[in-house]
Scaffold this motif. Structure first.
Motif, PDB file in Angstrom:
ATOM      1  N   ALA A  12       0.832  -1.206   0.000  1.00 33.38           N
ATOM      2  CA  ALA A  12       0.000   0.000   0.000  1.00 33.38           C
ATOM      3  C   ALA A  12       0.866   1.256   0.000  1.00 33.38           C
ATOM      4  O   ALA A  12       0.583   2.223  -0.718  1.00 33.38           O
ATOM      5  CB  ALA A  12      -0.932  -0.008   1.216  1.00 33.38           C
ATOM      6  N   ALA A  13       1.931   1.239   0.777  1.00 38.51           N
ATOM      7  CA  ALA A  13       2.815   2.404   0.851  1.00 38.51           C
ATOM      8  C   ALA A  13       3.493   2.676  -0.486  1.00 38.51           C
ATOM      9  O   ALA A  13       3.534   3.821  -0.956  1.00 38.51           O
ATOM     10  CB  ALA A  13       3.858   2.208   1.950  1.00 38.51           C
ATOM     11  N   VAL A  14       4.006   1.633  -1.120  1.00 40.38           N
ATOM     12  CA  VAL A  14       4.652   1.822  -2.423  1.00 40.38           C
ATOM     13  C   VAL A  14       3.644   2.351  -3.439  1.00 40.38           C
ATOM     14  O   VAL A  14       3.941   3.277  -4.200  1.00 40.38           O
ATOM     15  CB  VAL A  14       5.305   0.504  -2.911  1.00 40.38           C
ATOM     16  N   ALA A  15       2.439   1.795  -3.420  1.00 40.23           N
ATOM     17  CA  ALA A  15       1.414   2.233  -4.374  1.00 40.23           C
ATOM     18  C   ALA A  15       0.982   3.678  -4.109  1.00 40.23           C
ATOM     19  O   ALA A  15       0.896   4.482  -5.050  1.00 40.23           O
ATOM     20  CB  ALA A  15       0.203   1.298  -4.320  1.00 40.23           C
ATOM     21  N   GLU A  16       0.732   4.029  -2.855  1.00 44.37           N
ATOM     22  CA  GLU A  16       0.252   5.382  -2.568  1.00 44.37           C
ATOM     23  C   GLU A  16       1.357   6.422  -2.724  1.00 44.37           C
ATOM     24  O   GLU A  16       1.181   7.444  -3.381  1.00 44.37           O
ATOM     25  CB  GLU A  16      -0.343   5.482  -1.172  1.00 44.37           C
ATOM     26  N   SER A  42      -1.750   3.928  -9.804  1.00 43.84           N
ATOM     27  CA  SER A  42      -1.048   3.469  -8.611  1.00 43.84           C
ATOM     28  C   SER A  42      -1.839   3.802  -7.349  1.00 43.84           C
ATOM     29  O   SER A  42      -1.919   2.984  -6.422  1.00 43.84           O
ATOM     30  CB  SER A  42       0.340   4.110  -8.559  1.00 43.84           C
ATOM     31  N   LEU A  43      -2.437   4.983  -7.307  1.00 42.93           N
ATOM     32  CA  LEU A  43      -3.253   5.344  -6.150  1.00 42.93           C
ATOM     33  C   LEU A  43      -4.471   4.426  -6.022  1.00 42.93           C
ATOM     34  O   LEU A  43      -4.886   4.079  -4.910  1.00 42.93           O
ATOM     35  CB  LEU A  43      -3.685   6.804  -6.241  1.00 42.93           C
ATOM     36  N   GLY A  44      -5.025   4.004  -7.144  1.00 42.13           N
ATOM     37  CA  GLY A  44      -6.113   3.029  -7.110  1.00 42.13           C
ATOM     38  C   GLY A  44      -5.654   1.697  -6.542  1.00 42.13           C
ATOM     39  O   GLY A  44      -6.365   1.057  -5.754  1.00 42.13           O
ATOM     40  N   ALA A  45      -4.453   1.281  -6.923  1.00 38.82           N
ATOM     41  CA  ALA A  45      -3.894   0.022  -6.394  1.00 38.82           C
ATOM     42  C   ALA A  45      -3.712   0.102  -4.882  1.00 38.82           C
ATOM     43  O   ALA A  45      -3.906  -0.891  -4.173  1.00 38.82           O
ATOM     44  CB  ALA A  45      -2.566  -0.286  -7.084  1.00 38.82           C
ATOM     45  N   TYR A  46      -3.365   1.282  -4.392  1.00 34.38           N
ATOM     46  CA  TYR A  46      -3.236   1.469  -2.945  1.00 34.38           C
ATOM     47  C   TYR A  46      -4.546   1.106  -2.232  1.00 34.38           C
ATOM     48  O   TYR A  46      -4.533   0.424  -1.214  1.00 34.38           O
ATOM     49  CB  TYR A  46      -2.844   2.921  -2.625  1.00 34.38           C
ATOM     50  N   TRP A  76      11.070   6.778   1.010  1.00 37.38           N
ATOM     51  CA  TRP A  76      10.976   7.109  -0.417  1.00 37.38           C
ATOM     52  C   TRP A  76      11.860   8.310  -0.736  1.00 37.38           C
ATOM     53  O   TRP A  76      12.596   8.320  -1.724  1.00 37.38           O
ATOM     54  CB  TRP A  76       9.528   7.405  -0.805  1.00 37.38           C
ATOM     55  N   GLY A  77      11.790   9.316   0.111  1.00 37.45           N
ATOM     56  CA  GLY A  77      12.602  10.507  -0.093  1.00 37.45           C
ATOM     57  C   GLY A  77      14.089  10.200  -0.107  1.00 37.45           C
ATOM     58  O   GLY A  77      14.838  10.745  -0.921  1.00 37.45           O
ATOM     59  N   VAL A  78      14.523   9.317   0.775  1.00 37.98           N
ATOM     60  CA  VAL A  78      15.941   8.930   0.828  1.00 37.98           C
ATOM     61  C   VAL A  78      16.330   8.169  -0.432  1.00 37.98           C
ATOM     62  O   VAL A  78      17.324   8.479  -1.087  1.00 37.98           O
ATOM     63  CB  VAL A  78      16.227   8.074   2.091  1.00 37.98           C
TER      64      VAL A  78
END
Length: 109
Positions: A12-16, A42-46, A76-78
């Motif tokens: 969910a985190a990767v998708a969102e 991708s947001l839908g997959a979340y 993600w930022g890193v």
């Protein structure tokens, strides 16, 4: 059951986060409508990843996911943007993950 839940939280985190990043790139970095469309998908997959959590209470899942989102966004930022979190970012993310564990995996009667 806990391992499945953690895997679903990570998906969910990767998708969102990935979806929001793709939309950001499409709009703010002028990469175009295909990036935005990929972000929307991708947001839908979340939403689906969150819906497959074994916990039956929507509010509990989404509240706990908030902690995953905080830690995942910093990660993600890193990894993707070269962001360097400071100690307060890391402490805050750690506290959020403790909250996730309490909300989702505390023994209940």
């Amino acid at each position: 059951m806990v391992a499945r839940s953690i895997l679903l939280f990570l998906l969910a985190a990767v998708a969102e986060i990935g979806g929001a990043w793709l939309i950001w790139q499409g709009l703010r970095e002028h990469r175009g409508v295909l990036w935005i469309a990929a972000g929307i998908m991708s947001l839908g997959a979340y939403g689906f990843a969150a819906a497959f959590q074994p916990e039956v209470h929507f509010g509990r899942v989404l509240a706990a996911y908030g902690g995953i989102f905080v830690a995942g966004s910093l990660t993600w930022g890193v990894v993707v943007d070269g962001f360097r979190p400071d100690r307060w970012d890391l402490i805050g993310a750690g506290l959020c993950l403790v909250g996730v564990a309490v909300i989702m995996y505390a023994p209940r009667g």
